[in-house]
Design an enzyme around this catalytic site. Structure first.
Site, PDB file in Angstrom:
ATOM      1  N   HIS A 124      59.798  27.282  25.061  1.00 21.28           N
ATOM      2  CA  HIS A 124      60.816  27.641  24.077  1.00 21.28           C
ATOM      3  C   HIS A 124      62.128  27.002  24.526  1.00 21.28           C
ATOM      4  O   HIS A 124      62.472  27.054  25.706  1.00 21.28           O
ATOM      5  CB  HIS A 124      60.954  29.165  24.027  1.00 21.28           C
ATOM      6  N   ARG A 137      69.958  30.265  16.263  1.00 23.17           N
ATOM      7  CA  ARG A 137      70.124  28.983  15.556  1.00 23.17           C
ATOM      8  C   ARG A 137      69.863  29.151  14.061  1.00 23.17           C
ATOM      9  O   ARG A 137      70.545  28.557  13.235  1.00 23.17           O
ATOM     10  CB  ARG A 137      69.191  27.930  16.160  1.00 23.17           C
TER      11      ARG A 137
END
Ligand code: FAD
Length: 621
Positions: A249, A269
């Site tokens: 990740h 994000r």
């Protein structure tokens, strides 16, 4: 003679995360006497830690969304190595599984007109993740547990016993599965607290044990994730696929060292957070690969407009699939544009008002405040890649989740194929609901056909002997903590995010040495709560799963999704047609090439021919 507690069940589900609970509910609804076994406390699983949400094309926020778009996104994210049938079932059934959760009592965040709200995530064309703030997994587990309690109440009303048809065995680790005459006959394990042994006789076993991250030091995974289900499947004679594909990740915490690896959700994000290097540059624009260039913005202005007008602008490159973002961060740090602790900066503070950050990302706010003394409404977060998810897993039939050994089923993160070479965020929670349900249904049907089975006394004796061996060697054996440290070192340094031929070969040699040392592991003390003993037994699983990863990573001479070879930096269409299948040959991992199932023409028709040409050989097209 060793004392062993014995139980008989129609269906035994190993794992109490989302996949296991959903499977158990379905088996119980089919009238089967069902056991749920969990290594951790009931309710403590990776599923509960899931933050961002569950992907399902309900079209609540953008009505253009539908299963075909979700299918397309999933195949693109997996770089077309996915089992297309699994991706198809997943995209079609995920909305029903989410709506069904509401009937169990789930309370998702809502849109203004009262529908389940959906948020943006990397690789998803439209807002698609049903969520509850950044604590979605908690709601999912709460709801599934509530459903189980309600089923137990029904059983009490009918039989006078809450556990008549569904019982939870928590803090109970399964160390062995039994297979006789080519079919499953039971499972053996121990209670973590007392060290007492327990045997489950059953003809139908669902593996729902989650991931493998603890073979790496920097990981978002917690202590239980030692690849037990993967290893148990291998030892029964079943096969694993895609084990070279691990998802790093892009955003784990990097500071302070004690919390390195803890996840920073992609929702940051999705909600507008941007990545910058230490020169202040929003660097993701430099890392959009050709295959995605058409769908991603090439200026900051267009990327920023997308948040309010997604129909007329292209997506920000911060929302590329995870493998792309992780590699980009890795490159920036390597080029000397990272922070001292080896990360880059993730900034939400300058993008959203403080109040909204606290409302939309409450866990992130507290995580940084408490663990790093950083106020994310005022300061950027320092982030870097962390080992997060394994795309590889038990090779299963897409429709039934059946493994190659009769009576063995697998669902959730422990199964392979669904996500191809890279999983899109949010696709795991929906995966485990869709395939958890299918696993429970087909395990129940199998139990109907076969009835109950019982492992032989000799097989049970052997399982006891294996479990006791580390205690018999006591201090004279190898220290399990040293072995675990050495394993994490090998995997992190030699089989990490960027891989090379020589290092992979070295990892295989060193893993072989380690495997011999693991056979000599010794632990002092007795069986009563003895974490050293637990680790000693877990090591056997971690080592075999790591060997699968290292060997498959060496074999696949291309870069795709969660497998990056510095010496073969491009995707190779020839490799797209190949699954690497791991099985056990004695104690060694054997690799075979197996052709991927060919996508049905009507599904191929969902893509532009020019897009398929980027992935497939001329012959396939
Ligand atoms: P898990 O939930 O991992 O459960 C596994 C179960 O198996 C546990 O009960 C464990 O105790 C048990 N078990 C393991 N070994 C044994 C054994 N030997 N004997 C008995 N029991 C055993 N995915 C998304 O889609 N959206 C997200 O927003 C998201 N956020 C995430 C955040 C974090 C921090 C993490 C770590 C993961 C996240 N993921 C997310 C991934 C997702 O949570 C997992 O992939 C998913 O929950 C796996 O579910 P599962 O049911 O397969 O296994």
């Amino acid at each position: 003679m060793t004392n062993i507690e014995r139980h008989t069940y129609d269906v035994v589900v190993i794992g109490a995360g989302g996949a296991g609970l959903r499977a158990a509910i379905e088996a119980r609804l089919a009238g089967k006497k069902t056991a749920i076994i969990s290594k951790s406390l009931f309710g403590k699983a990776h599923t509960v830690m899931a933050e961002g949400g569950a992907a399902a094309a309900m079209g609540n926020v953008n009505p253009r969304d539908n299963w075909q778009v979700h299918f397309r996104d999933t195949m693109r994210g997996g770089k077309f190595l996915n089992n297309f049938r699994m991706a198809e079932l997943h995209a079609k059934e995920a909305p029903d599984r989410i709506w069904e959760l509401e009937t169990y009592g789930a309370l998702f965040d809502r849109t203004k007109d009262g529908r389940i709200s959906q948020r943006n995530f990397g690789g998803h064309e439209y807002p698609r993740l049903a969520h509850v703030g950044d604590r979605t997994g908690l709601e999912l587990i709460r709801t599934l547990q509530q459903k189980i309690v309600s089923l137990q109440q029904e059983d009490f009303a009918e039989h006078g016993d809450y556990e008549a048809r569904i019982r939870v065995f928590q803090e109970c680790t399964i160390t062995e599965l039994f297979v006789e005459d080519g079919a499953v006959s039971g499972a053996f394990g121990y209670y973590r607290e007392s060290g007492d042994f327990v045997l489950f006789e059953s003809a139908a076993i669902v593996l729902a044990t989650g991931g493998v991250g603890k073979s790496y030091k920097v990981t978002s995974n917690s202590w239980e994730y030692t690849g037990d289900g993967h290893a148990l499947a291998l030892r029964t004679g079943a096969t694993l696929i895609n084990m070279e594909f691990l998802q790093f990740h892009p955003t784990g915490m990097v500071w302070p060292p004690s919390v390195k690896g803890i996840l920073v959700t992609e929702s940051v994000r999705g909600d507008g957070g941007v990545l910058r290097n230490t020169e202040g540059k929003r660097f993701m624009f430099d890392y959009v690969p050709d295959v995605f260039r058409k769908q991603y913005a090439d200026t900051e202005e267009e990327a920023d407009r997308w948040y309010s007008d997604p129909d007329n602008n292209r997506r920000p490159p911060e929302l590329l699939p995870r493998d792309e973002v992780a590699r980009a961060i890795n490159s920036e740090v390597k080029a000397g544009r990272g922070t001292k602790a080896g990360g880059v900066l993730l900034d939400i503070a300058s993008r959203l008002p403080a109040e909204q950050i606290r409302k939309r990302l409450p866990s992130m706010y507290h995580q940084f405040k408490e663990l790093a003394d950083v106020d994310i409404t005022k300061q950027p977060m320092e982030v870097g890649p962390t080992c997060h998810y394994v795309m590889g897993g038990v090779e299963v039939d897409a429709d039934t989740t059946a493994a190659s050994v009769a009576g063995l089923f697998a669902a959730g993160e422990v199964s392979g194929g669904m996500h191809g070479s890279n999983r899109l965020g949010g696709n795991s929670l929906s995966d485990l609901l869709v395939f958890g349900k299918r696993a429970g249904e087909h395990a129940a049907a199998h139990a109907d056909r076969i009835g109950r089975r019982r492992p032989s006394a000799a097989a049970v004796d052997a399982a006891v002997e294996t479990a006791l061996a580390p205690l018999a060697r006591a201090d004279a054996g190898e220290n399990p903590y040293v072995l675990h440290h050495d394993l994490q070192e090998i995997m992190g340094v030699l089989v990490g995010i960027i891989r090379r031929d020589g290092e992979l070969r070295e990892s295989i040699t060193r893993l072989a040495e380690l495997k011999e040392r693991v056979k000599k592991v010794g632990v002092s003390g007795g069986r009563r709560y003895n974490p050293g003993w637990h680790l000693a037994l877990d090591l056997r699983n971690m080592i075999i799963v790591s060997e699968c990863t290292a060997k498959a990573a060496l074999e696949r001479t291309e870069s795709r999704g969660g497998h990056t070879r510095e010496d073969f930096p491009k995707m190779d269409p020839k490799w797209r047609k190949v699954n690497l299948v791991c099985s056990l040959d004695g104690e060694d991992v054997r690799l075979e090439h197996k052709p991927l199932p060919v996508m049905r023409p009507e599904l191929q028709g969902l893509f532009d021919q020019s897009e398929l040409a980027k992935y497939m050989t001329d012959e396939e097209l």
